[in-house]
Design an enzyme around this catalytic site. Structure first.
Site, short mmCIF file in Angstrom:
data_model
loop_
_atom_site.label_atom_id
_atom_site.label_comp_id
_atom_site.label_asym_id
_atom_site.label_seq_id
_atom_site.Cartn_x
_atom_site.Cartn_y
_atom_site.Cartn_z
N GLU A 199 40.00 46.87 42.89
CA GLU A 199 39.91 47.20 41.51
C GLU A 199 38.72 47.72 40.88
O GLU A 199 38.19 47.27 39.68
CB GLU A 199 40.45 46.12 40.81
N GLU A 238 43.49 35.65 42.46
CA GLU A 238 42.61 34.74 41.67
C GLU A 238 43.03 33.40 41.87
O GLU A 238 43.14 32.60 40.81
CB GLU A 238 42.73 35.29 40.19
C1 XIL Z 1 45.24 43.70 34.41
C2 XIL Z 1 45.82 45.03 33.82
O1 XIL Z 1 44.86 45.99 33.94
C3 XIL Z 1 46.35 44.96 32.28
O2 XIL Z 1 46.92 46.07 32.13
C4 XIL Z 1 47.36 43.88 32.41
O3 XIL Z 1 47.64 43.60 31.11
C5 XIL Z 1 46.27 42.51 32.73
O4 XIL Z 1 46.15 42.63 34.03
N1 XIL Z 1 42.46 41.53 37.83
C6 XIL Z 1 43.68 41.85 38.22
C7 XIL Z 1 44.61 42.48 37.74
O5 XIL Z 1 43.94 41.37 39.47
O6 XIL Z 1 45.95 42.23 37.75
C8 XIL Z 1 44.32 42.65 36.16
O7 XIL Z 1 45.00 43.87 35.79
C9 XIL Z 1 42.55 42.81 35.86
C10 XIL Z 1 41.99 41.90 36.53
#
Ligand code: XIL
Length: 376
Positions: free
Chosen positions: A285, A169
């Site tokens: 994701e 990000e």
């Molecule tokens: C999220 C996790 O799902 C949570 O458990 C944590 O507390 C915060 O991060 N984008 C990403 C991930 O790259 O690392 C994120 O994951 C969700 C959004």
């Protein structure tokens, strides 16, 4: 908060049984139900693709059904939060505790799973002593506290992590900075100059065999803010490659949202533009956001989520540059949509609240089975 809940579950798990390579899973009886469910990992692998899922070390053990499903279904594992800087260097600068990461890596190896590394650098989930402006925003802080973490961490798991999200990000066109980079602590430490380059060079040196990825969100839909992000990411990739930065892959987070309206042509063009740069792609994701208080009957909601995934993956799996898909979790009750984004009742993963496969699972299975074979 998801992290707190998870931490509690993890502590319970640690008290019950020390985290060990087997995590007790090998001995757990497969439920009749699990045995009948087509295995997404195997279906994808048969076509030279991969399927994996995000997990926590606690989920591998509690409840046993979820652990079983993670074993049966996912060929690639990625830690949902335990492999971020914050949990590892929680106790203080330089005090890196790799116990949990080791346990996850050992369990992955013991069960023949490949491990995705997420992530070496992210502006969220920083250690408590570094976050919210507590770390000095100076080049010295980068050199002394951030760069060594990247080198040490990537080196420790060299040969064990097959893909690293080196940076997560890093673009944010709305921040108005040159190169559409995010106004993050790392940007400010290095005056935006070269922290991304450095992160990749450090990772390359420490983990020569891992595929090095840049991972980002908001790239999937034909809406203006996604378009700005696509343009920004492509420009960044071009400039990194022109400077010889060893970026090899793009992770498209794929947090889908039924509110937006997917457009195969727009997304397909973006995938092709990445492939034209010679880069590979992983959908890192995948899940589906239904929005708060979706009023429709359950069956319809599950089907809607599955349809979104079908349209999206039909476009993606068509492209040889796309190497694999990970869902952000496997079962709805543990979903980031529910626990992290507070959509209490969201349905957007391959298994439901009773660990039964959803229409999304069926769709994933059919798409993997129908994908054209590719060489890995
Ligand atoms: C999220 C996790 O799902 C949570 O458990 C944590 O507390 C915060 O991060 N984008 C990403 C991930 O790259 O690392 C994120 O994951 C969700 C959004």
């Amino acid at each position: 908060m998801a992290a707190v809940t998870d931490r509690r579950a993890l502590l319970t798990a640690l008290a019950a049984a020390p985290l060990a390579a087997g995590l007790g899973l090998a001995a757990a009886p497969a439920s009749a139900q699990a045995a009948d469910v087509p295995r997404l990992g195997a279906l994808a692998a048969a076509k030279g693709l991969f399927y994996g899922a995000a997990l926590t070390s606690a989920q591998l053990q509690i409840p046993p059904e979820l652990g079983r499903l993670l074993l049966d279904q996912a060929d690639v594992w990625v830690a949902e939060w335990q492999m971020k800087w914050g949990p590892i260097e929680y106790d203080g600068p330089g005090l890196r505790n790799y116990k949990v990461v080791d346990a996850i890596a050992d369990a992955a190896a013991a069960h023949g799973k490949r491990l995705r590394g997420h992530t070496l650098l992210w502006h969220t989930q920083m250690p408590p002593w570094a976050k919210n402006g507590r770390i000095a925003e100076t080049r010295a802080a980068w050199d002394k506290q951030v760069a060594p973490f990247i080198a040490d961490y990537a080196g420790r798991y060299a040969g064990r992590v097959f893909q690293w999200d080196v940076v997560n990000e890093v673009i944010e066109p709305d921040d108005g900075l040159p190169g559409a980079l995010r106004n993050s602590p790392y940007y400010r430490m290095t005056k935006g100059s070269d922290y991304i380059d450095q992160a990749f060079h450090l990772a390359r040196e420490a983990a020569p065999d891992a595929k090095l990825y840049i991972n980002d969100y908001g790239l999937e839909y034909p809406v203006a803010w996604n378009e700005r992000r696509r343009v920004a990411l492509l420009k960044l990739l071009e400039s990194l490659l022109a400077r010889g930065v060893p970026v090899e892959g793009v992770g498209i987070q794929s947090h889908l949202d039924i509110a937006y309206g997917f457009d195969a042509a727009v997304f397909g063009r973006f995938l092709d533009a990445i492939a034209d740069l010679g880069l590979e792609i992983t959908l890192t994701e995948l899940d589906v956001r239904e929005g708060v208080d979706n009023p429709n009957p359950l069956a319809q909601r599950y089907q809607r989520a599955a349809d979104e995934v079908r349209a999206y993956l039909e476009t993606a799996l068509d492209r040889p540059a796309v190497k694999g898909v990970l869902t952000w979790g496997l079962c709805d009750p543990f979903s980031y949509m529910r626990l992290g984004l507070d959509i209490a009742d969201n349905r957007g993963l391959p298994f439901d609240d009773a660990f039964r496969p959803t229409p999304m699972h069926e769709t994933l299975a059919a798409l993997f089975a129908g994908a054209s074979p590719r060489s890995t």
